[in-house]
Design an enzyme around this catalytic site. Structure first.
Site, PDB file in Angstrom:
ATOM      1  N   TYR A 135       0.744  -1.280  -0.196  1.00  0.00           N
ATOM      2  CA  TYR A 135      -0.157  -0.077   0.047  1.00  0.00           C
ATOM      3  C   TYR A 135       0.918   1.334  -0.087  1.00  0.00           C
ATOM      4  CZ  TYR A 135      -3.947  -2.949   1.088  1.00  0.00           C
ATOM      5  OH  TYR A 135      -4.923  -3.872   1.332  1.00  0.00           O
ATOM      6  N   LYS A 190       3.055 -15.285   2.528  1.00  0.00           N
ATOM      7  CA  LYS A 190       3.045 -15.925   1.305  1.00  0.00           C
ATOM      8  C   LYS A 190       4.565 -16.434   0.832  1.00  0.00           C
ATOM      9  CE  LYS A 190       0.378 -17.351  -2.362  1.00  0.00           C
ATOM     10  NZ  LYS A 190      -0.613 -18.566  -2.133  1.00  0.00           N
ATOM     11  N   ASP A 222      -3.359 -17.949   1.826  1.00  0.00           N
ATOM     12  CA  ASP A 222      -4.795 -18.633   1.422  1.00  0.00           C
ATOM     13  C   ASP A 222      -5.448 -19.573   2.123  1.00  0.00           C
ATOM     14  OD1 ASP A 222      -2.199 -19.581   0.842  1.00  0.00           O
ATOM     15  OD2 ASP A 222      -2.800 -20.632  -1.071  1.00  0.00           O
ATOM     16  N   ASP A 246      -5.689  -6.606   5.933  1.00  0.00           N
ATOM     17  CA  ASP A 246      -6.684  -5.683   5.729  1.00  0.00           C
ATOM     18  C   ASP A 246      -7.729  -6.839   5.295  1.00  0.00           C
ATOM     19  OD1 ASP A 246      -8.502  -3.876   4.536  1.00  0.00           O
ATOM     20  OD2 ASP A 246      -7.107  -3.400   2.778  1.00  0.00           O
ATOM     21  N   ASP A 250     -11.245  -8.331   8.138  1.00  0.00           N
ATOM     22  CA  ASP A 250     -12.573  -7.967   7.343  1.00  0.00           C
ATOM     23  C   ASP A 250     -13.429  -9.298   7.522  1.00  0.00           C
ATOM     24  OD1 ASP A 250     -12.553  -5.209   7.319  1.00  0.00           O
ATOM     25  OD2 ASP A 250     -13.301  -5.078   5.288  1.00  0.00           O
TER      26      ASP A 250
END
Ligand code: NAD
Length: 355
Positions: A135, A190, A222, A246, A250
């Site tokens: 980001y 990852k 994942d 992020d 959620d």
């Protein structure tokens, strides 16, 4: 202990008032000072994050934040919009660690979109790095390709990067948080594909040596996304980077099914934090006295636990909230047949009585 109280807009004022009632009842020496933020501040002095508000937040040991956002200001320039206040506070206070618990109280398990037995009693904490990763990484942009198969087309690109010290500091927060809870930490990355993640995993593993009593595991993102809906109770604390966090935070909040119940914290390197409910200013119900104040009351409990070193007081608040739910009191957002519907103030009063 000095607390900067920033109620903000919409339901912010109503829910923060209830949290203050609860804090005042604890018998601790808390100095609380209030300041305007968001649309309320813009209205008063033309800025969503006035200098005086920022100075108060900087001088305090912790910040209790309601919510910002008001549809009346949707058309004004972006830098004056209420939402800029929270971004500005995060940046100015150096808040790099975002803590989001996802707790499912047994009485509310029916509100989740998962089967009650999968989520009843869930109590996990997602720790998301907040200031690095793809980001913020440079270079980034959209450029025209000069050669190759796609010559003449535009391509978009971003850069994922983490320095060792950025990983180290979030890892320390994560191990410390796990030490205050179930002593299990799962680092999500990852590393099978990304070099950034390989370094992340290496550094987290190094930091783990300083916390021999915490059980560390690693999981690919994942798989973590899948495990969170398959068997979320296997986790205690999850630590991860900005982008993965992020998404996973959620996902985890939806396990609980009730946005009005979830607190959060954003912390700096010295343990100072900004504490707020995860929901926004809910303009659709503002001023009606029906907003659920529990996420804000639980944010105050987090503040006592993580910034003010008052774990016993935090426990008291959390136990009081459980008790009120067990008594069957519900604001409309968590109402189910067979329970008693109450408003914002009555809910706050009930928590106070349960204390
Ligand atoms: P929201 O979280 O404010 O509301 C979403 C829905 O959940 C609404 O139906 C609302 O009534 C309900 N809800 C939220 N909190 C509740 C509570 N405590 N009790 C009962 N019901 C509750 O999200 P939104 O509608 O997308 O955004 C409204 C405004 O809030 C926007 O201006 C947005 O930018 C802002 N916002 C601010 C923050 C923040 O301050 N950190 C976070 C998210 C959104």
């Amino acid at each position: 202990m000095k607390i900067a109280v920033l109620p903000g807009d919409g339901i912010g004022k109503e829910i923060v008032a209830e949290a203050l009632k609860v804090l005042r009842a604890l018998g601790l020496r808390l100095e609380m000072e209030e300041a305007p933020v968001g649309g309320t501040a813009y209205e008063a002095c033309g800025e969503p994050l006035p200098r005086a508000t920022l100075d108060l937040a900087k001088a305090a040991d912790a910040v209790l934040f309601g919510a910002v956002g008001d549809p009346r200001y949707d058309a004004i320039p972006r830098d004056k919009r209420p939402e800029q206040a929270i971004l500005g506070l995060r940046k100015e206070l150096g808040l790099f660690a975002n803590l989001r618990p996802a707790v499912v109280y047994a009485e509310l398990a029916g509100a989740s979109s998962l089967r009650p037995e999968v989520v009843a009693g869930l109590d996990i904490l997602i720790l998301r790095e907040l200031t690095g990763d793809i980001y913020f990484g440079q270079p980034r942009g959209i450029r025209k390709l000069e050669s190759g198969k796609f010559a003449g087309e535009r391509e978009g690109f971003d850069t994922m990067r983490y320095s060792e010290s950025e990983v180290r500091r979030i890892a320390h927060v994560a191990f410390a948080a796990a030490g205050k809870r179930g002593r299990k930490l799962c680092s999500v990355d990852k590393a099978n594909v990304l070099d950034t993640s390989q370094l992340w995993r290496e550094v987290v593993t190094q930091v783990a040596r300083e916390y021999p009593d915490i059980e560390l595991s690693h999981m690919y993102v994942d798989n973590a996304a899948m495990q969170l809906v398959r068997n979320p109770k296997q986790f205690d604390v999850i630590v991860t980077g900005n982008m993965f966090g992020d998404i996973l935070s959620d996902e985890a909040s939806m396990l609980t099914g009730s946005i009005g119940m979830l607190p959060s914290a954003s912390m700096d390197e010295r343990g100072k934090g900004l504490y707020e409910p995860i929901h926004g200013s809910a303009p659709d119900i503002a001023g009606k006295g029906v907003a659920n104040p529990l996420a804000t009351i639980l944010s105050a409990a987090m503040m006592l636990r993580y910034s003010l070193e008052q774990p016993a007081a935090a426990d008291r608040i959390e136990a009081a909230v459980k008790k009120v739910l067990a008594q069957g009191l519900r604001t409309p957002d968590i109402f189910q047949a067979g329970t008693k519907k109450v408003g914002t103030r009555e809910m706050g009063d009930a928590v106070l009585a349960a204390l």
